[in-house]
Design a protein around this motif. Structure first.
Motif, PDB file in Angstrom:
ATOM      1  N   TYR A  37       0.852  -1.192   0.000  1.00 43.69           N
ATOM      2  CA  TYR A  37       0.000   0.000   0.000  1.00 43.69           C
ATOM      3  C   TYR A  37       0.884   1.238   0.000  1.00 43.69           C
ATOM      4  CZ  TYR A  37      -3.036   3.686   1.908  1.00 43.69           C
ATOM      5  OH  TYR A  37      -3.715   4.865   2.118  1.00 43.69           O
ATOM      6  N   GLY A  38       0.499   2.222  -0.802  1.00 40.99           N
ATOM      7  CA  GLY A  38       1.244   3.473  -0.818  1.00 40.99           C
ATOM      8  C   GLY A  38       0.307   4.661  -0.926  1.00 40.99           C
ATOM      9  N   ARG A  81       1.942   3.293 -12.635  1.00 41.24           N
ATOM     10  CA  ARG A  81       1.569   4.341 -13.596  1.00 41.24           C
ATOM     11  C   ARG A  81       0.081   4.251 -13.941  1.00 41.24           C
ATOM     12  NH1 ARG A  81       6.623   5.712 -17.609  1.00 41.24           N
ATOM     13  NH2 ARG A  81       8.102   6.136 -15.923  1.00 41.24           N
ATOM     14  N   TRP A  82      -0.426   3.024 -14.040  1.00 42.61           N
ATOM     15  CA  TRP A  82      -1.870   2.879 -14.277  1.00 42.61           C
ATOM     16  C   TRP A  82      -2.643   3.481 -13.105  1.00 42.61           C
ATOM     17  CZ3 TRP A  82      -5.627   0.737 -11.289  1.00 42.61           C
ATOM     18  CH2 TRP A  82      -6.905   0.687 -11.871  1.00 42.61           C
ATOM     19  N   ALA A  83      -2.216   3.175 -11.876  1.00 42.72           N
ATOM     20  CA  ALA A  83      -2.927   3.651 -10.683  1.00 42.72           C
ATOM     21  C   ALA A  83      -2.931   5.171 -10.603  1.00 42.72           C
ATOM     22  CB  ALA A  83      -2.302   3.056  -9.426  1.00 42.72           C
ATOM     23  N   LEU A  84      -1.852   5.806 -11.039  1.00 41.55           N
ATOM     24  CA  LEU A  84      -1.778   7.268 -10.988  1.00 41.55           C
ATOM     25  C   LEU A  84      -2.757   7.926 -11.954  1.00 41.55           C
ATOM     26  CD1 LEU A  84       2.088   7.747 -10.753  1.00 41.55           C
ATOM     27  CD2 LEU A  84       0.415   8.150  -8.941  1.00 41.55           C
ATOM     28  N   SER A 125      -4.331  -4.513  -8.868  1.00 41.99           N
ATOM     29  CA  SER A 125      -4.043  -3.223  -8.250  1.00 41.99           C
ATOM     30  C   SER A 125      -5.349  -2.460  -8.088  1.00 41.99           C
ATOM     31  CB  SER A 125      -3.065  -2.412  -9.101  1.00 41.99           C
ATOM     32  OG  SER A 125      -1.782  -3.008  -9.115  1.00 41.99           O
ATOM     33  N   ILE A 126      -5.458  -1.747  -6.975  1.00 46.14           N
ATOM     34  CA  ILE A 126      -6.627  -0.914  -6.705  1.00 46.14           C
ATOM     35  C   ILE A 126      -6.145   0.509  -6.485  1.00 46.14           C
ATOM     36  CG2 ILE A 126      -8.600  -0.487  -5.195  1.00 46.14           C
ATOM     37  CD1 ILE A 126      -8.513  -3.461  -4.437  1.00 46.14           C
ATOM     38  N   SER A 127      -6.686   1.433  -7.272  1.00 42.80           N
ATOM     39  CA  SER A 127      -6.353   2.843  -7.142  1.00 42.80           C
ATOM     40  C   SER A 127      -7.530   3.559  -6.504  1.00 42.80           C
ATOM     41  CB  SER A 127      -6.067   3.434  -8.529  1.00 42.80           C
ATOM     42  OG  SER A 127      -5.760   4.806  -8.443  1.00 42.80           O
ATOM     43  N   PHE A 128      -7.263   4.296  -5.434  1.00 40.97           N
ATOM     44  CA  PHE A 128      -8.330   4.906  -4.649  1.00 40.97           C
ATOM     45  C   PHE A 128      -8.671   6.304  -5.144  1.00 40.97           C
ATOM     46  CE2 PHE A 128      -5.906   2.102  -1.722  1.00 40.97           C
ATOM     47  CZ  PHE A 128      -6.870   1.110  -1.601  1.00 40.97           C
ATOM     48  N   ILE A 139      -3.116   0.267  -3.804  1.00 38.96           N
ATOM     49  CA  ILE A 139      -2.596  -0.948  -3.183  1.00 38.96           C
ATOM     50  C   ILE A 139      -2.421  -2.011  -4.254  1.00 38.96           C
ATOM     51  CG2 ILE A 139      -4.901  -1.880  -2.583  1.00 38.96           C
ATOM     52  CD1 ILE A 139      -3.548  -2.936   0.031  1.00 38.96           C
ATOM     53  N   ALA A 140      -1.317  -2.740  -4.170  1.00 38.13           N
ATOM     54  CA  ALA A 140      -1.043  -3.860  -5.065  1.00 38.13           C
ATOM     55  C   ALA A 140      -1.231  -5.156  -4.280  1.00 38.13           C
ATOM     56  CB  ALA A 140       0.382  -3.784  -5.611  1.00 38.13           C
ATOM     57  N   LEU A 141      -2.070  -6.028  -4.801  1.00 32.80           N
ATOM     58  CA  LEU A 141      -2.367  -7.312  -4.167  1.00 32.80           C
ATOM     59  C   LEU A 141      -1.702  -8.407  -4.988  1.00 32.80           C
ATOM     60  CD1 LEU A 141      -6.229  -6.769  -3.752  1.00 32.80           C
ATOM     61  CD2 LEU A 141      -4.437  -6.116  -2.139  1.00 32.80           C
TER      62      LEU A 141
END
Length: 251
Positions: A37-38, A81-84, A125-128, A139-141
């Motif tokens: 998680y970041g 990069r996808w999450a951003l 990956s889940i991007s909030f 977070i990367a699972l």
């Protein structure tokens, strides 16, 4: 742990450590045994901010994090990069698609090869969602060893909505809990003087309220600025507030 007990544990957690332990245990039940998680509040168009200001939670091995985090591989990771650029959940099948279409940059390919060497090959990956352009969390699972992406996608087809919901709840809970980054620790006195500044008190007011000299108050403020790596007291108050280090019980 059943879902009700898990959610009660999340709601009642008084520390990030307690919350994270419960979440790691719950995600492992679905086959995701390594989490990363970041979160940053200091994102710009060219940077994610000072890594020492990130909130980083993980149960990956040091052999993995020493390279992926400390050597900056995360900055070139395709799923980061996808999450951003997105919100929601995404299968790591995206990586295979990028590889097949030959759209990986050399830096991205190096990250992909490193992850394969470390057994980080399947997952989601889940991007909030964030209301601030400068804030971003994800977070990367990582699926346990032996699970390929097809098996991971099959699990997600059944449980993905619940997993996404649980991770969003944990993310929102993290935002309410105190977090102290390495080398960013405030003493009780430093925190107290920042709290009084946040209440609008002057140095002279704080000295009177705390029974100290103005010089001692200034010293605590200077040390607080140094601890938080900022130049002004206003910045120190903001950074301490962002990390939920002010006005907390049993600081």
């Amino acid at each position: 742990m059943n879902l009700r007990d898990y959610l009660l544990t999340v709601a009642d957690s008084q520390s990030i450590e307690e919350l994270w332990e419960a979440h790691v245990e719950k995600m492992a039940e679905f086959g995701f045994d390594r989490l990363l998680y970041g979160f940053t509040r200091y994102r710009t168009s060219t940077s994610l901010g000072d890594p020492s200001d990130f909130i980083i939670l993980t149960n990956h091995s040091r052999a993995y994090t020493d390279v992926f985090l400390d050597e900056g591989h995360y900055f070139h990771a395709p799923m980061v990069r996808w999450a951003l650029a997105n919100e929601g959940a995404k299968s790591w099948k995206l990586l295979a698609d990028m590889e097949q279409s030959k759209t990986l940059s050399p830096a991205e390919r190096r990250v992909l090869e490193f992850n394969r060497d470390m057994g980080v090959t399947a997952g989601y990956s889940i991007s909030f969602k964030s209301i601030s352009a400068r804030a971003k969390g994800a977070i990367a699972l990582t699926a346990r060893a032996g699970m390929d992406q097809a098996a991971t996608d099959a699990i997600w087809a059944v449980h993905g909505r619940d997993i996404t919901l649980m991770n969003n709840i944990v993310h929102l809970k993290i935002m309410t809990l105190p977090y102290t980054a390495p080398n960013r620790t405030l003493t009780v006195r430093q925190r107290e003087v920042l709290e009084w500044v946040g209440d609008g008190k002057t140095t002279q007011d704080i000295a009177l309220l705390m029974g100290l000299t103005s010089a001692t108050v200034e010293k605590h403020l200077r040390l607080a600025r140094d601890a938080l790596a900022v130049e002004t007291t206003a910045q120190a108050v903001m950074k301490a507030a962002f990390a939920n280090q002010m006005f907390i019980v049993d600081a």
